[in-house]
Design a protein around this motif. Structure first.
Motif, PDB file in Angstrom:
ATOM      1  N   ALA A   1       0.851  -1.157  -0.061  1.00 57.50           N
ATOM      2  CA  ALA A   1       0.135   0.051  -0.015  1.00 57.50           C
ATOM      3  C   ALA A   1       0.761   1.170   0.141  1.00 57.50           C
ATOM      4  N   LYS A   2       1.808   1.144   0.783  1.00 57.41           N
ATOM      5  CA  LYS A   2       2.964   2.471   0.782  1.00 57.41           C
ATOM      6  C   LYS A   2       3.539   2.749  -0.411  1.00 57.41           C
ATOM      7  N   LEU A   3       4.113   1.624  -0.899  1.00 55.40           N
ATOM      8  CA  LEU A   3       4.693   1.665  -2.303  1.00 55.40           C
ATOM      9  C   LEU A   3       3.814   2.231  -3.383  1.00 55.40           C
ATOM     10  N   TYR A   4       2.543   1.630  -3.268  1.00 55.51           N
ATOM     11  CA  TYR A   4       1.666   2.189  -4.303  1.00 55.51           C
ATOM     12  C   TYR A   4       1.230   3.509  -4.371  1.00 55.51           C
ATOM     13  N   HIS A   5       1.323   4.212  -3.062  1.00 57.61           N
ATOM     14  CA  HIS A   5       0.829   5.537  -2.840  1.00 57.61           C
ATOM     15  C   HIS A   5       2.071   6.255  -2.909  1.00 57.61           C
ATOM     16  N   GLY A   6       3.306   5.850  -2.485  1.00 58.35           N
ATOM     17  CA  GLY A   6       4.494   6.558  -2.703  1.00 58.35           C
ATOM     18  C   GLY A   6       5.031   6.680  -4.128  1.00 58.35           C
TER      19      GLY A   6
ATOM     20  N   SER B   1       7.332   5.553  -5.521  1.00 59.85           N
ATOM     21  CA  SER B   1       8.973   5.877  -5.510  1.00 59.85           C
ATOM     22  C   SER B   1       9.725   4.546  -6.359  1.00 59.85           C
ATOM     23  N   TYR B   2      10.154   4.838  -7.480  1.00 63.32           N
ATOM     24  CA  TYR B   2      10.871   3.797  -8.111  1.00 63.32           C
ATOM     25  C   TYR B   2      11.910   3.085  -7.590  1.00 63.32           C
ATOM     26  N   ILE B   3      12.503   3.905  -6.794  1.00 62.26           N
ATOM     27  CA  ILE B   3      13.590   3.490  -6.099  1.00 62.26           C
ATOM     28  C   ILE B   3      13.505   2.321  -5.006  1.00 62.26           C
ATOM     29  N   MET B   4      12.407   2.858  -4.230  1.00 58.62           N
ATOM     30  CA  MET B   4      11.829   1.867  -3.135  1.00 58.62           C
ATOM     31  C   MET B   4      11.167   0.664  -3.793  1.00 58.62           C
ATOM     32  N   ILE B   5      10.382   0.712  -4.827  1.00 60.74           N
ATOM     33  CA  ILE B   5       9.841  -0.593  -5.376  1.00 60.74           C
ATOM     34  C   ILE B   5      10.888  -1.195  -5.987  1.00 60.74           C
ATOM     35  N   SER B   6      11.915  -0.656  -6.526  1.00 61.98           N
ATOM     36  CA  SER B   6      12.814  -1.827  -6.985  1.00 61.98           C
ATOM     37  C   SER B   6      13.794  -2.397  -5.971  1.00 61.98           C
ATOM     38  N   TYR B   7      14.025  -1.691  -4.978  1.00 59.91           N
ATOM     39  CA  TYR B   7      14.764  -2.467  -4.127  1.00 59.91           C
ATOM     40  C   TYR B   7      14.050  -3.304  -3.355  1.00 59.91           C
ATOM     41  N   TYR B   8      12.603  -3.171  -2.919  1.00 54.93           N
ATOM     42  CA  TYR B   8      11.715  -4.003  -2.261  1.00 54.93           C
ATOM     43  C   TYR B   8      11.745  -5.360  -2.972  1.00 54.93           C
ATOM     44  N   ALA B   9      11.432  -5.149  -4.371  1.00 56.74           N
ATOM     45  CA  ALA B   9      11.380  -6.310  -5.229  1.00 56.74           C
ATOM     46  C   ALA B   9      12.727  -7.034  -5.198  1.00 56.74           C
ATOM     47  N   CYS B  10      13.736  -6.503  -5.401  1.00 58.85           N
ATOM     48  CA  CYS B  10      15.208  -7.218  -5.378  1.00 58.85           C
ATOM     49  C   CYS B  10      15.398  -7.840  -4.020  1.00 58.85           C
TER      50      CYS B  10
ATOM     51  N   PHE C   1      11.023   4.030   5.178  1.00 61.08           N
ATOM     52  CA  PHE C   1       9.982   4.382   4.416  1.00 61.08           C
ATOM     53  C   PHE C   1       8.850   3.895   4.613  1.00 61.08           C
ATOM     54  N   PHE C   2       8.571   2.589   5.216  1.00 57.39           N
ATOM     55  CA  PHE C   2       7.338   2.051   5.364  1.00 57.39           C
ATOM     56  C   PHE C   2       6.861   2.177   6.794  1.00 57.39           C
TER      57      PHE C   2
END
Length: 304
Positions: free
Chosen positions: A83-88, A90-99, A292-293
């Motif tokens: 939810a926070k990644l969707y609303h935030g 942030s390409y950087i946070m999304i990529s690091y979270y997936a990795c 961030f979360f």
């Protein structure tokens, strides 16, 4: 008669096949031990070998429990994190979270299949699993360091692209060299045994650890110099860099001792490997993603 005895002696196998069986164990739980070239292999019931043989039960339990606990934590926090990644956005946070998810799954597989290291016929599978797992973890390390060196100017899609290109090139070259030594020259990089005869192996690990120690040491030097303003003003980054510098320095020292035949060096090297695979990913999460979360402000990317 003497010639016959000499012929029988010369025809003996090049390595011994000692068989040991605990009288307290049933015949279904007995295991056969092979020792060839300093590498100990076990052949027996899969469940027994998986948990008790090779590195031992405490080594395996420590690795599996730590990696599994971190994955369970990520799973319990997944709904809130998504939810926070969707609303935030942030390409950087999304990529690091997936990795982080991908590498955590690889690391759990690496921890669970430790018995492959000592199982005949599983050498190729073990080397491939180690290659992917270590490359994934090294990618996270290098990308975070590359992000640090961009300082306060790192934000947005451009910084993410630049960071991932640099990290991909470095990790790709490292993986290619390891694959050449593994499958081309037969150097047992990922078979951990106290065998100082493989000086090429320990020499390669000394170089690998020396480079990482130098990079983290240089970042620490920057924190205490006039170039400190180029780094993000985040105390968590400084603590992360300090921990990684100490860990790699210990691993460097251990590889040097093991290459010279010191038993303590191999014990210390094994301890650093356990610490790295058990605690590095949680450390990365706490350093880079936890704030961030947890923050209500979904645009915390600007702080980095």
């Amino acid at each position: 008669m003497q010639s016959l005895n000499q012929t029988a002696t010369n025809s003996s196998p090049p390595f011994t096949l000692p068989f040991s069986q605990d009288p307290n164990l049933s015949s279904s739980s007995a295991s056969t031990t092979f020792n060839e070239g300093g590498v100990t292999s076990y052949v027996g019931p899969p469940m027994y070998n998986w948990l008790f043989e090779c590195h031992g039960v405490w080594h395996n339990v420590a690795l599996i429990s730590a990696s599994l606990a971190f994955l369970l934590y990520l799973g319990f926090q997944a709904k809130k994190s998504f939810a926070k990644l969707y609303h935030g956005r942030s390409y950087i946070m999304i990529s690091y979270y997936a990795c982080l998810w991908l590498v955590s799954l690889l690391n759990l597989a690496w921890c669970c299949f430790q018995a492959w290291e000592c199982t005949p016929g599983r050498e190729v599978a073990w080397n491939i699993l180690c290659l992917f797992t270590t490359s994934g973890m090294l990618f996270l390390e290098v990308s975070l360091v590359a992000f640090l060196f961009q300082g306060n100017h790192a934000s947005g899609l451009e910084a993410l692209t630049r960071t991932f290109i640099v990290s991909g090139l470095v990790v790709g070259l490292d993986t290619l060299l390891k694959a050449i030594y593994l499958f081309g020259f037969g150097v047992p990089l990922f078979v951990d045994n106290n065998d100082s005869q493989h000086r090429v192996k320990w020499g390669l690990w000394v170089i690998h650890r020396l480079v990482l120690t130098a990079v983290y040491g240089f970042i620490l030097f920057m924190y205490h110099s006039k170039w400190r303003e180029r780094l993000p003003a985040r105390p968590a980054f400084y603590k992360y860099t300090t921990i990684m510098c100490i860990l790699n320095a210990l691993a460097l020292f251990a590889c040097g001792l093991t290459g010279n035949g010191a038993n303590f060096g191999f014990w210390l090297y094994s301890a650093t490997i356990v610490c790295y695979h058990a605690f590095y990913l949680p450390l990365l999460y706490i350093t880079f993603l936890a704030d961030f979360f947890q923050e209500d402000d979904l645009h915390l990317e600007n702080v980095y």
